[in-house]
Design a protein around this motif. Structure first.
Motif, PDB file in Angstrom:
ATOM      1  N   VAL A   2       0.738 -14.470   2.471  1.00 49.96           N
ATOM      2  CA  VAL A   2       0.877 -14.472   1.173  1.00 49.96           C
ATOM      3  C   VAL A   2      -0.346 -14.401   0.445  1.00 49.96           C
ATOM      4  N   ASP A   3      -1.211 -13.410   0.910  1.00 45.62           N
ATOM      5  CA  ASP A   3      -2.561 -12.887   0.390  1.00 45.62           C
ATOM      6  C   ASP A   3      -2.668 -11.675   0.263  1.00 45.62           C
ATOM      7  N   ASN A   4      -1.830 -11.173  -0.344  1.00 46.07           N
ATOM      8  CA  ASN A   4      -1.729  -9.626  -0.735  1.00 46.07           C
ATOM      9  C   ASN A   4      -2.684  -9.032  -1.817  1.00 46.07           C
ATOM     10  N   ASN A   5      -2.966  -9.923  -2.817  1.00 48.76           N
ATOM     11  CA  ASN A   5      -3.979  -9.630  -3.384  1.00 48.76           C
ATOM     12  C   ASN A   5      -5.517  -9.165  -3.108  1.00 48.76           C
ATOM     13  N   ALA A   6      -5.581  -9.691  -1.612  1.00 48.90           N
ATOM     14  CA  ALA A   6      -6.772  -9.361  -1.006  1.00 48.90           C
ATOM     15  C   ALA A   6      -6.627  -8.141  -0.108  1.00 48.90           C
ATOM     16  N   THR A   7      -5.552  -7.923   0.489  1.00 54.51           N
ATOM     17  CA  THR A   7      -5.198  -6.534   0.999  1.00 54.51           C
ATOM     18  C   THR A   7      -3.877  -6.782   1.407  1.00 54.51           C
ATOM     19  N   THR A   8      -3.204  -5.582   1.539  1.00 56.34           N
ATOM     20  CA  THR A   8      -1.966  -5.596   2.027  1.00 56.34           C
ATOM     21  C   THR A   8      -1.783  -4.777   3.552  1.00 56.34           C
ATOM     22  N   ARG A   9      -0.871  -5.148   4.351  1.00 58.57           N
ATOM     23  CA  ARG A   9      -0.597  -4.366   5.558  1.00 58.57           C
ATOM     24  C   ARG A   9      -0.287  -2.979   5.301  1.00 58.57           C
ATOM     25  N   LEU A  10      -0.707  -2.094   6.249  1.00 59.38           N
ATOM     26  CA  LEU A  10      -0.268  -0.807   6.197  1.00 59.38           C
ATOM     27  C   LEU A  10       1.115  -0.488   6.407  1.00 59.38           C
ATOM     28  N   ALA A  11       1.846   0.113   5.557  1.00 56.24           N
ATOM     29  CA  ALA A  11       2.971   0.604   5.644  1.00 56.24           C
ATOM     30  C   ALA A  11       3.147   1.662   6.780  1.00 56.24           C
TER      31      ALA A  11
ATOM     32  N   HIS B  83      -5.416   0.293  -0.542  1.00 52.83           N
ATOM     33  CA  HIS B  83      -5.205  -1.102   0.204  1.00 52.83           C
ATOM     34  C   HIS B  83      -4.349  -2.204  -0.522  1.00 52.83           C
ATOM     35  N   LYS B  84      -4.529  -2.034  -1.616  1.00 56.80           N
ATOM     36  CA  LYS B  84      -3.657  -3.122  -2.586  1.00 56.80           C
ATOM     37  C   LYS B  84      -2.106  -2.739  -2.672  1.00 56.80           C
ATOM     38  N   PHE B  85      -1.710  -1.600  -2.280  1.00 54.02           N
ATOM     39  CA  PHE B  85      -0.198  -1.075  -2.226  1.00 54.02           C
ATOM     40  C   PHE B  85      -0.038  -0.375  -0.895  1.00 54.02           C
ATOM     41  N   HIS B  86      -0.288  -1.275   0.428  1.00 60.12           N
ATOM     42  CA  HIS B  86       0.074  -0.858   1.730  1.00 60.12           C
ATOM     43  C   HIS B  86      -0.504   0.511   1.946  1.00 60.12           C
ATOM     44  N   GLY B  87      -1.736   0.717   1.670  1.00 57.29           N
ATOM     45  CA  GLY B  87      -2.349   2.104   1.881  1.00 57.29           C
ATOM     46  C   GLY B  87      -3.486   1.591   2.677  1.00 57.29           C
ATOM     47  N   PRO B  88      -4.388   2.640   3.278  1.00 60.46           N
ATOM     48  CA  PRO B  88      -5.530   2.494   4.035  1.00 60.46           C
ATOM     49  C   PRO B  88      -6.683   1.824   3.180  1.00 60.46           C
TER      50      PRO B  88
ATOM     51  N   GLY C 227      -3.283   9.481   3.479  1.00 56.96           N
ATOM     52  CA  GLY C 227      -2.889   7.895   3.574  1.00 56.96           C
ATOM     53  C   GLY C 227      -2.842   7.609   2.192  1.00 56.96           C
ATOM     54  N   PHE C 228      -3.696   7.714   1.493  1.00 55.74           N
ATOM     55  CA  PHE C 228      -3.751   7.131  -0.074  1.00 55.74           C
ATOM     56  C   PHE C 228      -2.523   7.882  -0.785  1.00 55.74           C
ATOM     57  N   GLU C 229      -2.438   9.084  -0.694  1.00 57.78           N
ATOM     58  CA  GLU C 229      -1.324   9.851  -1.242  1.00 57.78           C
ATOM     59  C   GLU C 229       0.015   9.239  -0.711  1.00 57.78           C
TER      60      GLU C 229
ATOM     61  N   LEU D 164       5.104   5.954  -2.076  1.00 57.37           N
ATOM     62  CA  LEU D 164       6.248   4.969  -1.680  1.00 57.37           C
ATOM     63  C   LEU D 164       5.857   3.806  -2.669  1.00 57.37           C
ATOM     64  N   ALA D 165       4.535   3.515  -3.176  1.00 57.35           N
ATOM     65  CA  ALA D 165       4.536   2.380  -3.996  1.00 57.35           C
ATOM     66  C   ALA D 165       5.207   2.585  -5.110  1.00 57.35           C
ATOM     67  N   ILE D 166       5.081   3.652  -5.808  1.00 58.11           N
ATOM     68  CA  ILE D 166       5.661   3.774  -7.191  1.00 58.11           C
ATOM     69  C   ILE D 166       7.131   4.357  -7.097  1.00 58.11           C
ATOM     70  N   GLN D 167       7.632   5.017  -6.010  1.00 64.68           N
ATOM     71  CA  GLN D 167       8.858   4.945  -5.791  1.00 64.68           C
ATOM     72  C   GLN D 167       9.632   3.647  -5.691  1.00 64.68           C
TER      73      GLN D 167
END
Length: 382
Positions: free
Chosen positions: A4-13, A201-206, A245-247, A252-255
């Motif tokens: 529960v530390d996703n503001n630090a970074t998120t896991r890669l989708a 990397h804040k929304f499951h990207g690289p 990866g960013f793209e 995915l995040a906006i969808q």
């Protein structure tokens, strides 16, 4: 371990990992090379850039186009903005009291070199108070930089109002939107800002890539030299693979955002309610609860408990959280954001941050609430 530390970074989708794998397998070469292989890479890089711009409300027309400058991440993009925007005009730089270290410490560097830095205060809920801004802009001003939503409390800031004042005074506004993208709707053109920072990397990207988005009229002075890439504003060979990866991550995040935002807010509220019930409402404070918050962020204070001791105890109990910004995680100093809010010392010294993602489950939340309650009670007995 429950994360529960996703503001630090998120896991890669998984879908992003697949897109990255396919991109590396495609064998893209240097997109600045003139041969066919280089031009193939250039086309794919430009496609990714255009997709990202479109998804965040950038404008691309025959007559004028907003620009997206790839960087190594949000920190570089923020530094590029603070040191490079409006440089030729001189004058003061205005930031808020709750900016991320990549803005606050960059401002300190500018101050050390003679630039006047003025700081907009916040109220007790962590909302920037901009009432003095118009008066301050009566003096020569090079740049205003205010974050869209705070990385520690999740409190969303009055960017539209600030942007209107900056526009009237013809002063560029930079917005750090790193924590907001993928959690709330963000439209760059509608925002009225001159520049905006984002980081996937804040929304499951690289990790290792970010971007500074620029209005088509704004001028950016480079901080690096030695190449003509990206209109010479940020030289260096671009990573086609990371851009892909960013793209994919932002697609995915906006969808997912409408449904995911509702779900994350429900889970955050469930967590806060459970802790209040288990510990007693008098033993927990929700920092910034009176402001409008991002749906996934909760900053909780347990007065009388040392925040670092609690984070360590939770780590041993299988809960990964933090005391604040990951960029300041090596520091034992209290949170500048919470201090700026004027909170009591016991609240500041006992605060931790919990941040969810679209992959956080109800079972995770119930387990986290129980483990936090156990750790807090154990530390109180000591």
């Amino acid at each position: 371990m429950i994360y529960v530390d996703n503001n630090a970074t998120t896991r890669l989708a998984d879908e992003v990992a697949q897109a990255l794998s396919e991109a590396y397998e495609a064998g893209y070469l240097n997109p600045s090379s003139q041969h066919q292989a280089g031009q193939k890479a250039r086309r794919r890089l430009d496609d990714a850039r255009e997709t990202i711009l479109n998804l965040i409300g950038g404008e691309i027309t025959r007559f004028a186009s907003d620009r997206l400058i790839f960087t190594s991440g949000g920190t570089e993009a923020n530094n590029l903005a603070l040191f490079g925007l409006g440089k030729e005009t001189g004058g003061q730089v205005i930031i808020s009291a709750i900016e991320h270290p990549s803005i606050a410490e960059a401002a300190d560097q500018l101050r050390s070199k003679g630039t006047t830095i003025r700081t907009l205060p916040v109220n007790s809920e962590g909302v920037v108070q901009y009432q003095s801004l118009e008066e301050w802009l009566g003096e020569p001003t090079r740049l205003v930089s205010v974050m869209m939503a705070n990385n520690e409390t999740g409190v969303i800031q009055p960017i539209s109002e600030i942007a209107q004042i900056c526009s009237r005074k013809e002063v560029p506004l930079h917005v750090d939107a790193v924590q907001a993208i993928g959690k709330i709707p963000v439209n760059f053109r509608a925002l009225g800002a001159a520049a905006m920072t984002i980081s996937p990397h804040k929304f499951h990207g690289p990790r290792g890539i970010g971007a500074l988005v620029l209005d088509d009229q704004v001028k950016l002075n480079p901080s690096m030299f030695g190449g003509s890439q990206q209109l010479a504003m940020r030289p260096g060979t671009e990573s086609v693979e990371l851009a892909i990866g960013f793209e994919r991550a932002i697609q995915l995040a906006i969808q997912a955002m409408p449904e995911a935002g509702i779900q994350m807010q429900k889970l955050r509220d469930r967590l806060e309610t459970a802790l209040s019930e288990q510990l007693g409402p008098e033993r927990i404070t929700i920092n910034g609860a009176g402001g409008v918050r991002l749906p996934h962020t909760s900053n909780l204070a347990f007065p009388g408990i040392d925040r670092q001791a609690l984070v360590m105890a939770l780590d041993m109990a299988g809960v990964a959280c933090s005391t604040g910004s990951a960029c300041a995680s090596g520091s034992s100093e209290p949170s500048p954001t919470l201090l700026a809010m004027g909170l009591d010392e016991a609240v500041v010294s006992g605060s931790i941050r919990l941040s969810l993602s679209r992959f956080t489950s109800e079972a995770d939340i119930d387990e986290v609430a129980g483990r936090i309650s156990n750790c807090v009670n154990r530390l109180r007995r000591r």
